[in-house]
Design a protein around this motif. Structure first.
Motif, PDB file in Angstrom:
ATOM      1  N   ALA B 130       0.712  -1.119   0.036  1.00  0.00           N
ATOM      2  CA  ALA B 130       0.161   0.027   0.063  1.00  0.00           C
ATOM      3  C   ALA B 130       0.912   1.230   0.119  1.00  0.00           C
ATOM      4  N   GLY B 134       1.214   3.970  -2.822  1.00  0.00           N
ATOM      5  CA  GLY B 134       0.902   5.282  -2.552  1.00  0.00           C
ATOM      6  C   GLY B 134       1.944   6.114  -2.835  1.00  0.00           C
ATOM      7  N   GLY B 184     -10.390  -4.562   3.835  1.00  0.00           N
ATOM      8  CA  GLY B 184      -9.499  -3.833   4.628  1.00  0.00           C
ATOM      9  C   GLY B 184      -9.489  -4.469   5.981  1.00  0.00           C
ATOM     10  N   LEU B 196      -7.836   0.358   8.040  1.00  0.00           N
ATOM     11  CA  LEU B 196      -6.980   0.453   6.700  1.00  0.00           C
ATOM     12  C   LEU B 196      -7.607  -0.138   5.540  1.00  0.00           C
ATOM     13  N   SER B 197      -7.736   0.442   4.545  1.00  0.00           N
ATOM     14  CA  SER B 197      -8.395  -0.023   3.067  1.00  0.00           C
ATOM     15  C   SER B 197      -7.620   0.368   2.089  1.00  0.00           C
ATOM     16  N   THR B 198      -7.486  -0.393   1.037  1.00  0.00           N
ATOM     17  CA  THR B 198      -7.018  -0.044  -0.064  1.00  0.00           C
ATOM     18  C   THR B 198      -7.977  -0.324  -1.326  1.00  0.00           C
ATOM     19  N   THR B 231      -4.145   4.327  -0.378  1.00  0.00           N
ATOM     20  CA  THR B 231      -4.528   3.913   0.751  1.00  0.00           C
ATOM     21  C   THR B 231      -5.334   4.674   1.454  1.00  0.00           C
ATOM     22  N   TYR B 233      -7.189   5.435   5.412  1.00  0.00           N
ATOM     23  CA  TYR B 233      -6.905   4.965   6.688  1.00  0.00           C
ATOM     24  C   TYR B 233      -7.634   5.945   7.636  1.00  0.00           C
TER      25      TYR B 233
END
Lengths: 223, 271
Positions: B130, B134, B184, B196-198, B231, B233
């Motif tokens: 991530a 990023g 996430g 947290l997530s992508t 990403t 968050y």
């Protein structure tokens, strides 16, 4: 609650540890120990034995899947299971309340649970709840009543008797002693036991008992 | 009056519902002594509050009862136990091994270390990917300062996640999308929480991804997702969440304000 049982099935902590290890016998032991209390509360709340059975099954499956989330140092297993059952039951109540309101078909079945909860689902007046109450609040209050009535039904007759005289008749401890011809100390001991049973059952009912299994210090999550 | 005596007196008070109700106005000397102790002892005040709540629940149940006879004992039907055990037998071996199910890191140190190590490594790998992604996306941003600031904040979030994962007691739960796809994680220890997530695209101007908790149908906002590259968050202290992760509660992320109607959750974790 945590001590070894006379039947040798162990305390809640030991049973939970075994359930984490996928021990079906331990799950069966927890079922035998607490299913009646959970089922009784659910029948009273939902007014429907079939739905109550479904929620009991969902509750025990949640235990099977999430036994690691229970901390025996922080509260009783019965309280934790009742907390799970409450969420699932209120979800059902919520789903039912979105459907057109109907008068329940269970009202003539003659059992206690069937006489109380369906009126909630039908938006009728029940106890101190009124049709003007917020449905969620009314449901939460009805759940508490269901748990209390179930705890009353399963406690020893002599303990239930003192609570009934105190709350239903408004008698003091001395008056109960005189009425029943018991020593005052006996009345106090039985009342203490009855109140302790109530507090255990109400442990995870919001706004009634503490929520020991919800605190981050216990590793169960933020509050 | 010392604490032990006060605690005992409170227990006695609870035995008599009428006395408990009238305690605040009771002119008796012993009630005054107990009230004086309560003024200085938070633990006893909490005990009194709990006694009153229990008293209120019992009183309400009696008041609402259809009849005053003993409540019927309702017993589970004999076949239900077999149904429950059969359903458990068909259940997947463990929730954390099912991709769409909540991923739980057991705070109990008795859990095999390999599970925790596996999850930590997976999370670390996801974070490295991530952050790398990023970084790549950040280079495309015209405002390099914004990108650096975003990455700086992301670094703090990563440091926080590292603290959470190395804490003795911590929990990690998977976030899933509406179709059950993993999207996430949310992780917390005693003090901090990281989401947290992508799988989120940056929100349109004027909108945000709101983080919320939901219990009994009531939802309240606890924060909003930040972005670093691709990403998303949220990281910060637990204090102020006012939330519990009891079974039955939900954490979710929704686009806010909604385009119309109730905001639909994009990511959800159920506890």
């Amino acid at each position: 609650m945590q001590s070894e049982r006379p039947d040798g099935s162990g305390g809640d902590a030991e049973l939970i540890s075994r359930i984490r290890g996928r021990d079906e016998d331990a799950l069966a032991a927890v079922y035998d120990r607490h299913a009646d209390a959970i089922y009784g509360s659910l029948v009273r709340f939902l007014g429907d034995r079939e739905s109550a059975e479904d929620v009991v099954q969902e509750t025990y499956l949640a235990l099977w899947q999430r036994a690691h989330q229970f901390d025996p140092r922080a509260g009783t297993l019965l309280g934790w299971l009742l907390g799970i059952a409450r969420h699932k039951a209120i979800d059902r109540f919520r789903a039912a309340s979105r459907r057109p309101k109907i008068v329940s078909p269970w009202t003539d079945r003659g059992d206690e649970g069937a006489r109380e909860a369906p009126a909630i689902l039908a938006g009728q007046t029940v106890g101190t709840a009124t049709a003007d109450d917020d449905p969620e609040d009314a449901a939460a209050r009805e759940w508490t009543r269901s748990v209390v009535r179930t705890a009353l039904s399963t406690m020893p007759d002599l303990e239930r008797q003192v609570l009934q005289l105190a709350y239903d008749r408004g008698l003091s401890q001395s008056e109960i002693a005189a009425r029943l011809g018991w020593p005052l100390g006996t009345v106090k001991t039985r009342t203490r036991r009855a109140l302790a049973s109530m507090r255990e059952a109400l442990t995870e009912v919001p706004d009634v008992g503490p929520t020991p299994n919800a605190h981050p210090q216990d590793g169960h999550g933020p509050r | 009056m010392d604490h032990a005596e006060a605690h005992e007196r409170l227990g006695d008070l609870a035995l008599d519902p009428a006395r408990l109700l009238q305690f605040d106005d009771d002119p008796a000397t012993e009630a005054s002594d107990l009230r004086a102790h309560l003024a200085t002892c938070e633990e006893c005040r909490e005990e009194l509050a709990a006694l009153r709540e229990t008293d209120r629940a019992i009183r309400d149940a009696f008041a609402a009862a259809v009849d005053t006879g003993p409540p019927a004992i309702l017993r589970v039907p004999p076949n239900l136990k077999d149904r429950v055990l059969a359903a458990a037998r068909e259940d997947p071996p463990a929730a954390f091994e099912t991709a769409a199910a909540p991923v739980i890191v057991d705070p109990n140190p008795a859990r095999p270390r390999s599970t925790r190590r596996w999850l930590s490594l997976a999370l670390a790998a996801a974070l490295v990917a991530a952050i790398g992604l990023g970084g790549v996306l950040s280079q495309r941003l015209t405002d390099l300062g914004v990108a650096r600031a975003e990455l700086g904040e992301m670094t703090e979030a990563v440091a926080m996640l590292d603290r959470i994962l190395t804490a003795e007691k911590h929990v990690v739960v998977a976030l899933v999308t509406a179709d059950g796809t993993p999207g996430g994680v949310i992780a917390w220890n005693r003090e901090e929480v990281v989401v947290l997530s992508t799988s989120l695209d940056r929100p349109p101007d004027g909108r945000e991804y709101a983080c919320w908790m939901e219990e009994n149908g009531k939802r309240w906002k606890v924060g909003s997702m930040q972005f670093s590259g691709s990403t998303a968050y949220w990281a910060g202290p637990l204090e102020g969440w006012g939330a519990s992760f009891d079974p039955g509660t939900r954490f979710g992320v929704s686009l806010s304000p909604p385009a119309g109607g109730d905001p639909l959750p994009i990511l959800v974790a159920e506890f």
